[in-house]
Scaffold this motif. Structure first.
Motif, PDB file in Angstrom:
ATOM      1  N   ARG A 125      -2.510  10.896  -8.454  1.00  0.00           N
ATOM      2  CA  ARG A 125      -3.335  10.458  -7.331  1.00  0.00           C
ATOM      3  C   ARG A 125      -2.785   9.203  -6.656  1.00  0.00           C
ATOM      4  O   ARG A 125      -3.393   8.649  -5.749  1.00  0.00           O
ATOM      5  CB  ARG A 125      -4.756  10.127  -7.821  1.00  0.00           C
ATOM      6  CG  ARG A 125      -5.616  11.339  -8.095  1.00  0.00           C
ATOM      7  CD  ARG A 125      -7.101  10.934  -8.084  1.00  0.00           C
ATOM      8  NE  ARG A 125      -7.951  12.072  -8.395  1.00  0.00           N
ATOM      9  CZ  ARG A 125      -8.314  12.390  -9.631  1.00  0.00           C
ATOM     10  NH1 ARG A 125      -7.901  11.681 -10.647  1.00  0.00           N
ATOM     11  NH2 ARG A 125      -9.089  13.451  -9.839  1.00  0.00           N
ATOM     12  N   PHE A 126      -1.652   8.729  -7.149  1.00  0.00           N
ATOM     13  CA  PHE A 126      -1.078   7.480  -6.622  1.00  0.00           C
ATOM     14  C   PHE A 126      -0.039   7.756  -5.540  1.00  0.00           C
ATOM     15  O   PHE A 126       0.791   8.660  -5.683  1.00  0.00           O
ATOM     16  CB  PHE A 126      -0.454   6.682  -7.762  1.00  0.00           C
ATOM     17  CG  PHE A 126       0.224   5.419  -7.314  1.00  0.00           C
ATOM     18  CD1 PHE A 126      -0.524   4.281  -7.033  1.00  0.00           C
ATOM     19  CD2 PHE A 126       1.596   5.372  -7.149  1.00  0.00           C
ATOM     20  CE1 PHE A 126       0.088   3.128  -6.611  1.00  0.00           C
ATOM     21  CE2 PHE A 126       2.221   4.213  -6.725  1.00  0.00           C
ATOM     22  CZ  PHE A 126       1.462   3.087  -6.458  1.00  0.00           C
ATOM     23  N   ARG A 127      -0.110   6.990  -4.471  1.00  0.00           N
ATOM     24  CA  ARG A 127       0.880   7.103  -3.383  1.00  0.00           C
ATOM     25  C   ARG A 127       1.294   5.721  -2.934  1.00  0.00           C
ATOM     26  O   ARG A 127       0.462   4.815  -2.831  1.00  0.00           O
ATOM     27  CB  ARG A 127       0.253   7.792  -2.154  1.00  0.00           C
ATOM     28  CG  ARG A 127       0.177   9.279  -2.233  1.00  0.00           C
ATOM     29  CD  ARG A 127      -0.467   9.804  -0.975  1.00  0.00           C
ATOM     30  NE  ARG A 127       0.237   9.324   0.229  1.00  0.00           N
ATOM     31  CZ  ARG A 127      -0.210   9.500   1.470  1.00  0.00           C
ATOM     32  NH1 ARG A 127      -1.363  10.102   1.684  1.00  0.00           N
ATOM     33  NH2 ARG A 127       0.482   9.058   2.506  1.00  0.00           N
ATOM     34  N   THR A 128       2.582   5.565  -2.638  1.00  0.00           N
ATOM     35  CA  THR A 128       3.009   4.274  -2.112  1.00  0.00           C
ATOM     36  C   THR A 128       4.102   4.472  -1.081  1.00  0.00           C
ATOM     37  O   THR A 128       4.791   5.491  -1.059  1.00  0.00           O
ATOM     38  CB  THR A 128       3.508   3.346  -3.242  1.00  0.00           C
ATOM     39  OG1 THR A 128       3.789   2.066  -2.699  1.00  0.00           O
ATOM     40  CG2 THR A 128       4.773   3.879  -3.883  1.00  0.00           C
ATOM     41  N   ARG A 129       4.216   3.496  -0.212  1.00  0.00           N
ATOM     42  CA  ARG A 129       5.350   3.444   0.718  1.00  0.00           C
ATOM     43  C   ARG A 129       6.042   2.110   0.532  1.00  0.00           C
ATOM     44  O   ARG A 129       5.417   1.062   0.705  1.00  0.00           O
ATOM     45  CB  ARG A 129       4.869   3.583   2.161  1.00  0.00           C
ATOM     46  CG  ARG A 129       4.378   4.989   2.441  1.00  0.00           C
ATOM     47  CD  ARG A 129       3.960   5.167   3.879  1.00  0.00           C
ATOM     48  NE  ARG A 129       3.774   6.595   4.128  1.00  0.00           N
ATOM     49  CZ  ARG A 129       3.838   7.162   5.322  1.00  0.00           C
ATOM     50  NH1 ARG A 129       4.071   6.408   6.385  1.00  0.00           N
ATOM     51  NH2 ARG A 129       3.669   8.459   5.475  1.00  0.00           N
ATOM     52  N   LEU A 130       7.303   2.170   0.144  1.00  0.00           N
ATOM     53  CA  LEU A 130       8.070   0.952  -0.098  1.00  0.00           C
ATOM     54  C   LEU A 130       8.976   0.660   1.086  1.00  0.00           C
ATOM     55  O   LEU A 130       9.681   1.550   1.570  1.00  0.00           O
ATOM     56  CB  LEU A 130       8.927   1.111  -1.363  1.00  0.00           C
ATOM     57  CG  LEU A 130       8.154   1.174  -2.682  1.00  0.00           C
ATOM     58  CD1 LEU A 130       9.061   1.647  -3.814  1.00  0.00           C
ATOM     59  CD2 LEU A 130       7.581  -0.196  -3.017  1.00  0.00           C
ATOM     60  N   TYR A 187       6.441  -5.746  -0.047  1.00  0.00           N
ATOM     61  CA  TYR A 187       7.207  -4.600  -0.546  1.00  0.00           C
ATOM     62  C   TYR A 187       6.806  -3.284   0.095  1.00  0.00           C
ATOM     63  O   TYR A 187       7.525  -2.302  -0.006  1.00  0.00           O
ATOM     64  CB  TYR A 187       7.013  -4.460  -2.055  1.00  0.00           C
ATOM     65  CG  TYR A 187       7.614  -5.573  -2.867  1.00  0.00           C
ATOM     66  CD1 TYR A 187       8.866  -6.096  -2.549  1.00  0.00           C
ATOM     67  CD2 TYR A 187       6.950  -6.073  -3.978  1.00  0.00           C
ATOM     68  CE1 TYR A 187       9.419  -7.106  -3.304  1.00  0.00           C
ATOM     69  CE2 TYR A 187       7.511  -7.081  -4.744  1.00  0.00           C
ATOM     70  CZ  TYR A 187       8.744  -7.599  -4.401  1.00  0.00           C
ATOM     71  OH  TYR A 187       9.290  -8.592  -5.158  1.00  0.00           O
ATOM     72  N   GLY A 188       5.582  -3.268   0.680  1.00  0.00           N
ATOM     73  CA  GLY A 188       5.089  -2.032   1.245  1.00  0.00           C
ATOM     74  C   GLY A 188       3.626  -1.905   0.895  1.00  0.00           C
ATOM     75  O   GLY A 188       2.937  -2.904   0.715  1.00  0.00           O
ATOM     76  N   LYS A 189       3.131  -0.653   0.831  1.00  0.00           N
ATOM     77  CA  LYS A 189       1.719  -0.509   0.480  1.00  0.00           C
ATOM     78  C   LYS A 189       1.530   0.637  -0.504  1.00  0.00           C
ATOM     79  O   LYS A 189       2.373   1.522  -0.629  1.00  0.00           O
ATOM     80  CB  LYS A 189       0.877  -0.305   1.725  1.00  0.00           C
ATOM     81  CG  LYS A 189       1.342   0.780   2.652  1.00  0.00           C
ATOM     82  CD  LYS A 189       0.529   0.721   3.944  1.00  0.00           C
ATOM     83  CE  LYS A 189       1.103   1.682   4.976  1.00  0.00           C
ATOM     84  NZ  LYS A 189       0.448   1.552   6.285  1.00  0.00           N
ATOM     85  N   GLY A 190       0.402   0.605  -1.216  1.00  0.00           N
ATOM     86  CA  GLY A 190       0.121   1.638  -2.207  1.00  0.00           C
ATOM     87  C   GLY A 190      -1.351   1.927  -2.236  1.00  0.00           C
ATOM     88  O   GLY A 190      -2.164   1.093  -1.848  1.00  0.00           O
ATOM     89  N   GLN A 191      -1.696   3.136  -2.664  1.00  0.00           N
ATOM     90  CA  GLN A 191      -3.112   3.463  -2.806  1.00  0.00           C
ATOM     91  C   GLN A 191      -3.325   4.462  -3.913  1.00  0.00           C
ATOM     92  O   GLN A 191      -2.413   5.196  -4.290  1.00  0.00           O
ATOM     93  CB  GLN A 191      -3.678   3.989  -1.484  1.00  0.00           C
ATOM     94  CG  GLN A 191      -3.095   5.335  -1.066  1.00  0.00           C
ATOM     95  CD  GLN A 191      -3.862   5.925   0.107  1.00  0.00           C
ATOM     96  OE1 GLN A 191      -3.954   5.315   1.171  1.00  0.00           O
ATOM     97  NE2 GLN A 191      -4.409   7.117  -0.084  1.00  0.00           N
ATOM     98  N   GLU A 192      -4.516   4.469  -4.468  1.00  0.00           N
ATOM     99  CA  GLU A 192      -4.864   5.433  -5.502  1.00  0.00           C
ATOM    100  C   GLU A 192      -6.364   5.620  -5.511  1.00  0.00           C
ATOM    101  O   GLU A 192      -7.124   4.692  -5.226  1.00  0.00           O
ATOM    102  CB  GLU A 192      -4.378   4.956  -6.879  1.00  0.00           C
ATOM    103  CG  GLU A 192      -4.641   5.970  -7.981  1.00  0.00           C
ATOM    104  CD  GLU A 192      -3.856   5.688  -9.265  1.00  0.00           C
ATOM    105  OE1 GLU A 192      -2.924   4.859  -9.231  1.00  0.00           O
ATOM    106  OE2 GLU A 192      -4.187   6.308 -10.288  1.00  0.00           O
ATOM    107  N   GLU A 193      -6.762   6.848  -5.859  1.00  0.00           N
ATOM    108  CA  GLU A 193      -8.167   7.199  -5.872  1.00  0.00           C
ATOM    109  C   GLU A 193      -8.594   7.384  -7.314  1.00  0.00           C
ATOM    110  O   GLU A 193      -7.864   7.989  -8.102  1.00  0.00           O
ATOM    111  CB  GLU A 193      -8.303   8.525  -5.111  1.00  0.00           C
ATOM    112  CG  GLU A 193      -9.685   8.941  -4.787  1.00  0.00           C
ATOM    113  CD  GLU A 193      -9.661  10.327  -4.144  1.00  0.00           C
ATOM    114  OE1 GLU A 193      -8.868  10.541  -3.194  1.00  0.00           O
ATOM    115  OE2 GLU A 193     -10.410  11.186  -4.634  1.00  0.00           O
ATOM    116  N   LEU A 217       2.005  -3.610  -5.438  1.00  0.00           N
ATOM    117  CA  LEU A 217       2.302  -3.758  -4.012  1.00  0.00           C
ATOM    118  C   LEU A 217       1.538  -4.901  -3.368  1.00  0.00           C
ATOM    119  O   LEU A 217       1.730  -5.195  -2.188  1.00  0.00           O
ATOM    120  CB  LEU A 217       1.946  -2.464  -3.260  1.00  0.00           C
ATOM    121  CG  LEU A 217       2.864  -1.258  -3.379  1.00  0.00           C
ATOM    122  CD1 LEU A 217       4.306  -1.674  -3.170  1.00  0.00           C
ATOM    123  CD2 LEU A 217       2.749  -0.559  -4.707  1.00  0.00           C
TER     124      LEU A 217
END
Lengths: 375, 375
Positions: free
Chosen positions: A106-111, B310-316, B285
């Motif tokens: 469920r984790f997503r990131t953009r570096l 560094y960028g961004k990240g997300q998780e549910e 992040l």
């Protein structure tokens, strides 16, 4: 997403790069990790300016151009990802620079990516092209590890010791030798592996540590070595997998052969661990400046003693002593480090307090020279 | 030699003292270890000026007066002695100060003693004498460990935070409470153990760590606590074995009850480890200054996100959310530390970005208050 790779595989291989790529550097580009993909493989690379490392792992991959991601968050993230698979791909948003998209579970990131211009060209040799790397050899990785780890301790940690901060590798038709010295003691290890060329190369001791780490991960594979101008390249199993380039130090060791004693007034055989343990204990009481421990060598025993501000201590170790009784003193740390690689049985060749002593084990390629302290 | 003691027993017990006795100190006497013997027992003691510790172990012993030996070499030696037994005794040489003779196997040492004058009197209470320690209580060591370790993290490490660098212990007829705060967050743990007196005592957080270590070694024994003027004494199992005295900080916490929220706009239940893992990943992040992680609380889920250089990240993370949808942000480190002691199930009570949030677990005495970052 154009690349899919098992998380565990990626995480394991990154641990090699994690040791090389610095978290801070005068050259900020060194803090980035490089990656690109070609059909069926993901390639990761990094450098600290002294050691270049490239790791190739099988992956479901279409092509991905070379990009640079910030290394520290990448390492941290990959280690902790929730899914079994990691998907990687390029993302770009309007008005922004390039980004690497990474997702797992469920984790997503953009570096955020760094521009790849200015990143140093890695010095690893390409395939069979002998141009820049004319001297090549191959040896079992386990043997090479043995040679390097036996002598590493004797290299100097002092900034100003120049060439003595490295480990010298000697290739010759007689065999392969690793040797290190800080000017006060010396250790060498001979491998009976005749080499097709004659050359010497001094690798910085810290780079040797990284080389050993990579070789230990090779699990018995053959190591391919290639010598170029100012660089030693290392590849495991014919160039696939891990490739490494180590910048060499300039110059070579002064002639050290003459300090290796060939004959001794006194020859001692003693149980290695018993002697090491006794030196360790007695040295607790030694003077905190020179770490001096005194050895009285007599028929059937070594009597160790030390005295300092805390008091004094002594211990007797049974030993076979051939020759006249003799008193000699060493820096306990130097003695212990010289004895450490010796196995069950330690041999000492001693000619008195003003001559270098030789230490070796049973039938190994290891020899160490330690200069006694003046009594 | 007048004392014989098994090496393993001595070595194990010394490990407690080894953490207390400093290797360097403005008061050089603190770097010494005290010991004496009486019929059947060897008593070792040491202090760092904040914590006094005394350890008593059974030994074949005649009497030995109180002596001070240099602690560091004593620790090092005992750990590495060759024999199963250690013999200790006083030795004196003509024209020299006193010496402690120690022997084990083939090893012998004489340690120089320091004059015992000036060594601080330990503050441990003697027997049932209630003079200096009028307030006494007893509780299971395991419970006390739980209370201390749940709240320790919230104490401040900053020199200038004064009283907030301690953990407050509250004794009252309602029960026992440990509480710590650095002014930005707060943690407390209630034990339903009614106390026979009403008192508050603030123990420096570093001393709490040593107290926990001693209690963990108690193996479920009862802990006797005694409060005196500026000192808390701890003894295990009725005064034999280990005794400890901890100097208290002056003053007590300002009233913190009013910052503990009693009602919430939003109540959340979520799997503890899932939330902790997600916070850990996303926070990689986060901005490196404020470690900000954003939580969007919606029906059935928490959406975590962070963005930095560094960028961004997300998780549910799936969650039971009762109340209106809400956005709130925390310092990721504070949030993680507050969540760490919560077990499988975490409860959050949230009333928006300007009110403190409450975090607790299932049916434990633990509650933590974290102040959100302004959105």
């Amino acid at each position: 997403m154009n690349i899919t790779v098992p998380k565990k595989l990626l995480s394991d291989q990154l641990s090699l790069l994690e040791r090389i790529v610095p978290s801070r550097s005068a050259n900020p580009l060194y803090t980035y990790l490089g990656l690109y993909a070609e059909e069926g493989a993901l390639i990761l690379f990094g450098t600290n300016g002294e050691v270049d490392l490239e790791v190739r792992l099988p992956a479901e991959a279409q092509s991905l151009p070379r990009v640079l991601v910030p290394a520290q968050p990448f390492f941290q993230l990959v280690r902790s990802l929730p899914g079994d698979l990691v998907a990687l791909g390029l993302a770009s948003e309007p008005g922004q620079g390039g980004q690497l998209e990474l997702s797992s579970g469920r984790f997503r990131t953009r570096l955020s990516l760094a521009p790849a211009e200015g990143y140093p060209e890695l010095l690893v040799p390409e395939g069979e092209d002998k141009g820049a790397f004319p001297l090549r050899t191959r040896m079992p990785s386990g043997e090479l590890v043995k040679a390097l780890t036996h002598v590493r301790y004797a290299a100097s940690n002092e900034e100003y010791r120049a060439i003595f901060r490295g480990v010298q590798l000697e290739f010759s038709p007689q065999g392969f030798r690793a040797v290190a010295s800080d000017g006060y003691r010396l250790a060498l290890y001979d491998l009976p592996l005749p080499q097709g060329f004659q050359a010497k190369a001094v690798v910085p001791a810290r780079s040797v540590d990284e080389m050993v780490r990579v070789l230990k991960g090779a699990d018995g594979a053959e190591a391919d070595l290639a010598l170029g101008e100012g660089v030693l390249a290392l590849a495991l199993e014919g160039g696939s997998g891990v490739r490494m380039a180590l910048r060499l130090m300039e110059g070579e060791f002064p002639d050290y052969q003459r300090v290796i004693p060939q004959e001794f007034a006194l020859k001692v055989q003693v149980e290695g661990e018993a002697l090491r343990e006794a030196v360790r204990r007695v040295s607790v009481l030694s003077d905190r400046q020179n770490h001096r421990v005194d050895l009285l060598l007599e028929e059937g025993r070594i009597l160790l003693s030390a005295e300092g501000d805390y008091g004094k201590g002594q211990e007797e170790v049974p030993a076979q002593v051939e020759g006249p009784g003799m008193a000699v003193a060493y820096n306990a740390r130097y003695l212990l480090e010289a004895l450490a690689p010796v196995g069950d049985r330690a041999h000492l060749g001693i000619s008195g307090p003003t001559s270098p002593s030789l230490i070796w084990g049973d039938g190994e390629g290891y020899r160490a020279v330690v200069v006694p302290l003046r009594v």
